[in-house]
Motif scaffolding. Structure first.
Motif, PDB file in Angstrom:
ATOM      1  N   MET A 150       0.689  -1.356   0.060  1.00  0.00           N
ATOM      2  CA  MET A 150       0.192   0.062  -0.014  1.00  0.00           C
ATOM      3  C   MET A 150       0.821   1.000   0.056  1.00  0.00           C
ATOM      4  O   MET A 150       1.988   1.215   0.581  1.00  0.00           O
ATOM      5  CB  MET A 150      -0.828  -0.162   1.367  1.00  0.00           C
ATOM      6  CG  MET A 150      -1.844   1.038   1.078  1.00  0.00           C
ATOM      7  SD  MET A 150      -3.342   0.965   2.476  1.00  0.00           S
ATOM      8  CE  MET A 150      -2.147   1.623   4.112  1.00  0.00           C
ATOM      9  N   ASP A 151       0.407   2.193  -0.745  1.00  0.00           N
ATOM     10  CA  ASP A 151       1.278   3.433  -0.620  1.00  0.00           C
ATOM     11  C   ASP A 151       1.327   3.951   0.743  1.00  0.00           C
ATOM     12  O   ASP A 151       0.604   3.950   1.474  1.00  0.00           O
ATOM     13  CB  ASP A 151       0.368   4.738  -1.374  1.00  0.00           C
ATOM     14  CG  ASP A 151       0.020   4.354  -2.859  1.00  0.00           C
ATOM     15  OD1 ASP A 151       0.896   3.621  -3.438  1.00  0.00           O
ATOM     16  OD2 ASP A 151      -0.775   5.169  -3.306  1.00  0.00           O
ATOM     17  N   VAL A 152       2.842   4.304   1.030  1.00  0.00           N
ATOM     18  CA  VAL A 152       3.019   4.872   2.506  1.00  0.00           C
ATOM     19  C   VAL A 152       2.291   6.104   2.714  1.00  0.00           C
ATOM     20  O   VAL A 152       2.311   6.387   3.822  1.00  0.00           O
ATOM     21  CB  VAL A 152       4.666   5.217   2.746  1.00  0.00           C
ATOM     22  CG1 VAL A 152       5.237   3.783   2.462  1.00  0.00           C
ATOM     23  CG2 VAL A 152       5.109   6.118   1.559  1.00  0.00           C
ATOM     24  N   SER A 153       1.546   6.897   1.644  1.00  0.00           N
ATOM     25  CA  SER A 153       0.968   8.124   2.161  1.00  0.00           C
ATOM     26  C   SER A 153      -0.425   7.697   2.337  1.00  0.00           C
ATOM     27  O   SER A 153      -1.255   8.734   2.821  1.00  0.00           O
ATOM     28  CB  SER A 153       0.901   9.233   0.940  1.00  0.00           C
ATOM     29  OG  SER A 153       0.384   8.310  -0.151  1.00  0.00           O
ATOM     30  N   VAL A 154      -0.950   6.599   2.432  1.00  0.00           N
ATOM     31  CA  VAL A 154      -2.271   6.242   2.644  1.00  0.00           C
ATOM     32  C   VAL A 154      -2.319   5.572   4.025  1.00  0.00           C
ATOM     33  O   VAL A 154      -1.627   4.889   4.123  1.00  0.00           O
ATOM     34  CB  VAL A 154      -2.890   5.237   1.637  1.00  0.00           C
ATOM     35  CG1 VAL A 154      -4.048   4.766   1.990  1.00  0.00           C
ATOM     36  CG2 VAL A 154      -2.789   5.811   0.226  1.00  0.00           C
ATOM     37  N   VAL A 155      -3.303   6.136   4.737  1.00  0.00           N
ATOM     38  CA  VAL A 155      -3.541   5.660   6.057  1.00  0.00           C
ATOM     39  C   VAL A 155      -4.978   5.320   6.332  1.00  0.00           C
ATOM     40  O   VAL A 155      -5.841   5.556   5.574  1.00  0.00           O
ATOM     41  CB  VAL A 155      -3.563   7.039   6.907  1.00  0.00           C
ATOM     42  CG1 VAL A 155      -3.924   6.423   8.324  1.00  0.00           C
ATOM     43  CG2 VAL A 155      -1.885   7.459   6.984  1.00  0.00           C
ATOM     44  N   VAL A 156      -5.109   3.872   6.862  1.00  0.00           N
ATOM     45  CA  VAL A 156      -6.503   3.429   6.959  1.00  0.00           C
ATOM     46  C   VAL A 156      -6.865   3.873   8.377  1.00  0.00           C
ATOM     47  O   VAL A 156      -6.170   3.657   9.250  1.00  0.00           O
ATOM     48  CB  VAL A 156      -6.395   1.895   6.991  1.00  0.00           C
ATOM     49  CG1 VAL A 156      -7.910   1.400   7.289  1.00  0.00           C
ATOM     50  CG2 VAL A 156      -6.323   1.548   5.678  1.00  0.00           C
ATOM     51  N   ARG A 157      -8.160   4.485   8.679  1.00  0.00           N
ATOM     52  CA  ARG A 157      -8.588   4.795   9.784  1.00  0.00           C
ATOM     53  C   ARG A 157     -10.175   4.744   9.910  1.00  0.00           C
ATOM     54  O   ARG A 157     -10.774   4.863   8.600  1.00  0.00           O
ATOM     55  CB  ARG A 157      -8.350   6.377  10.144  1.00  0.00           C
ATOM     56  CG  ARG A 157      -8.964   7.371   9.109  1.00  0.00           C
ATOM     57  CD  ARG A 157      -8.748   8.679   9.622  1.00  0.00           C
ATOM     58  NE  ARG A 157      -9.116   9.611   8.698  1.00  0.00           N
ATOM     59  CZ  ARG A 157     -10.375  10.044   8.463  1.00  0.00           C
ATOM     60  NH1 ARG A 157     -11.344   9.330   9.068  1.00  0.00           N
ATOM     61  NH2 ARG A 157     -10.520  10.921   7.702  1.00  0.00           N
ATOM     62  N   GLU A 158     -10.699   4.689  11.005  1.00  0.00           N
ATOM     63  CA  GLU A 158     -12.289   4.628  11.068  1.00  0.00           C
ATOM     64  C   GLU A 158     -12.793   6.114  10.842  1.00  0.00           C
ATOM     65  O   GLU A 158     -12.397   7.114  10.900  1.00  0.00           O
ATOM     66  CB  GLU A 158     -12.582   4.125  12.653  1.00  0.00           C
ATOM     67  CG  GLU A 158     -13.995   4.006  12.767  1.00  0.00           C
ATOM     68  CD  GLU A 158     -14.300   3.419  14.030  1.00  0.00           C
ATOM     69  OE1 GLU A 158     -15.664   2.482  13.979  1.00  0.00           O
ATOM     70  OE2 GLU A 158     -13.448   2.746  14.708  1.00  0.00           O
ATOM     71  N   GLY A 159     -13.991   5.961  10.101  1.00  0.00           N
ATOM     72  CA  GLY A 159     -14.799   7.135   9.441  1.00  0.00           C
ATOM     73  C   GLY A 159     -15.367   7.831  10.662  1.00  0.00           C
ATOM     74  O   GLY A 159     -15.666   7.176  11.721  1.00  0.00           O
ATOM     75  N   ARG A 160     -15.406   9.154  10.297  1.00  0.00           N
ATOM     76  CA  ARG A 160     -16.075  10.080  11.289  1.00  0.00           C
ATOM     77  C   ARG A 160     -17.045  10.947  10.500  1.00  0.00           C
ATOM     78  O   ARG A 160     -17.135  10.879   9.483  1.00  0.00           O
ATOM     79  CB  ARG A 160     -14.805  11.058  11.838  1.00  0.00           C
ATOM     80  CG  ARG A 160     -13.564  10.135  12.324  1.00  0.00           C
ATOM     81  CD  ARG A 160     -12.655  11.297  12.983  1.00  0.00           C
ATOM     82  NE  ARG A 160     -11.750  12.089  11.952  1.00  0.00           N
ATOM     83  CZ  ARG A 160     -10.555  11.715  11.408  1.00  0.00           C
ATOM     84  NH1 ARG A 160      -9.874  10.785  12.265  1.00  0.00           N
ATOM     85  NH2 ARG A 160     -10.106  12.375  10.744  1.00  0.00           N
ATOM     86  N   ALA A 161     -17.938  11.593  11.402  1.00  0.00           N
ATOM     87  CA  ALA A 161     -19.035  12.282  10.922  1.00  0.00           C
ATOM     88  C   ALA A 161     -18.496  13.320  10.103  1.00  0.00           C
ATOM     89  O   ALA A 161     -19.068  13.910   8.953  1.00  0.00           O
ATOM     90  CB  ALA A 161     -19.989  12.936  12.180  1.00  0.00           C
ATOM     91  N   GLU A 162     -17.314  13.844  10.279  1.00  0.00           N
ATOM     92  CA  GLU A 162     -16.677  15.335   9.561  1.00  0.00           C
ATOM     93  C   GLU A 162     -16.107  14.643   8.278  1.00  0.00           C
ATOM     94  O   GLU A 162     -15.756  15.520   7.416  1.00  0.00           O
ATOM     95  CB  GLU A 162     -15.638  15.934  10.424  1.00  0.00           C
ATOM     96  CG  GLU A 162     -14.484  15.171  10.959  1.00  0.00           C
ATOM     97  CD  GLU A 162     -14.821  14.496  12.471  1.00  0.00           C
ATOM     98  OE1 GLU A 162     -13.977  14.358  13.005  1.00  0.00           O
ATOM     99  OE2 GLU A 162     -16.024  14.392  12.864  1.00  0.00           O
ATOM    100  N   ASP A 163     -16.152  13.450   7.845  1.00  0.00           N
ATOM    101  CA  ASP A 163     -15.731  12.900   6.479  1.00  0.00           C
ATOM    102  C   ASP A 163     -16.735  13.005   5.537  1.00  0.00           C
ATOM    103  O   ASP A 163     -16.692  12.614   4.340  1.00  0.00           O
ATOM    104  CB  ASP A 163     -15.252  11.382   6.726  1.00  0.00           C
ATOM    105  CG  ASP A 163     -14.268  11.120   7.461  1.00  0.00           C
ATOM    106  OD1 ASP A 163     -13.183  12.228   7.373  1.00  0.00           O
ATOM    107  OD2 ASP A 163     -13.987  10.294   8.114  1.00  0.00           O
ATOM    108  N   ALA A 164     -18.121  13.454   5.718  1.00  0.00           N
ATOM    109  CA  ALA A 164     -19.145  13.398   4.789  1.00  0.00           C
ATOM    110  C   ALA A 164     -18.750  14.149   3.516  1.00  0.00           C
ATOM    111  O   ALA A 164     -19.203  13.733   2.137  1.00  0.00           O
ATOM    112  CB  ALA A 164     -20.182  14.076   5.641  1.00  0.00           C
ATOM    113  N   GLY A 165     -17.969  15.400   3.709  1.00  0.00           N
ATOM    114  CA  GLY A 165     -17.851  15.936   2.440  1.00  0.00           C
ATOM    115  C   GLY A 165     -16.852  15.385   1.585  1.00  0.00           C
ATOM    116  O   GLY A 165     -16.887  15.224   0.505  1.00  0.00           O
ATOM    117  N   ALA A 166     -15.703  14.931   2.117  1.00  0.00           N
ATOM    118  CA  ALA A 166     -14.532  14.216   1.521  1.00  0.00           C
ATOM    119  C   ALA A 166     -15.148  12.937   0.752  1.00  0.00           C
ATOM    120  O   ALA A 166     -14.874  12.483  -0.235  1.00  0.00           O
ATOM    121  CB  ALA A 166     -13.248  13.902   2.449  1.00  0.00           C
ATOM    122  N   LEU A 167     -16.292  12.111   1.500  1.00  0.00           N
ATOM    123  CA  LEU A 167     -16.741  11.067   1.339  1.00  0.00           C
ATOM    124  C   LEU A 167     -17.543  11.397   0.015  1.00  0.00           C
ATOM    125  O   LEU A 167     -17.478  10.646  -1.018  1.00  0.00           O
ATOM    126  CB  LEU A 167     -17.559  10.161   2.148  1.00  0.00           C
ATOM    127  CG  LEU A 167     -18.283   8.971   1.917  1.00  0.00           C
ATOM    128  CD1 LEU A 167     -17.098   7.879   1.152  1.00  0.00           C
ATOM    129  CD2 LEU A 167     -18.968   8.427   3.000  1.00  0.00           C
TER     130      LEU A 167
END
Length: 172
Positions: free
Chosen positions: A1-18
């Protein structure tokens, strides 16, 4: 996986980026996804989805979502099971992101949620997704004719499961 990519749990403030990620990948995901109303691609609709009771994880490159996984239909009690879905941005396929997302979901499902079993359904022609599930230890458990309405037609799916552990569920 790209080193710049991070896997994390989703948050409410992710709505716009999603919403941006889904709009950006609309054509890429067309062969694998149901047709969606235009409103689906808005931050408001994604905010509602983020609050629907499913658990989500995002692969993030800076502020940009480049992949997502969801556990939906989470059932506790003696069943302790959920359904897995995931996707990767068309510009980031083949880089191990789907595998990293699935690995993190399986870890959290077992260690945080205490789930026993995860199921997944895959279109028979989605060879990349079939490889991801095989690498993650899923086993094929069946075939479902005309299972989901995808890209304008009822499509067959292969069904898979991954047993996470054999411990007894907590007593109620």
């Amino acid at each position: 996986m790209d080193v710049s990519v991070v896997v994390r749990e989703g948050r409410a403030e992710d709505a716009g980026a999603l919403a941006e990620a889904l709009e950006r990948n609309r054509e890429h995901m067309r062969p694998y996804e149901p047709h969606r109303a235009e409103g689906y691609y808005t931050a408001e609709a994604q905010a509602e989805r983020l609050a629907d009771g499913g658990r989500r994880w995002f692969a993030v490159d800076g502020e940009r979502i480049v992949g997502a996984a969801i556990l939906s239909g989470i059932v506790l009690g003696p069943f302790r099971s959920a359904s897995l879905g995931y996707w990767v941005d068309g510009e980031h396929t083949g880089r191990g992101i789907a595998g990293a997302l699935v690995d993190e979901v399986l870890r959290a499902a077992r260690d945080t949620l205490g789930l026993h079993r995860i199921e997944a359904s895959v279109l028979p022609y989605n060879h990349a997704s079939l490889r991801v599930l095989a690498r993650a230890g899923f086993e094929r458990i069946g075939f479902a004719p005309r299972y989901l309405h995808i890209d304008g037609e009822w499509r067959d799916h292969q069904l898979f499961q991954r047993i996470l552990h054999d411990e007894a569920p907590p007593l109620a």
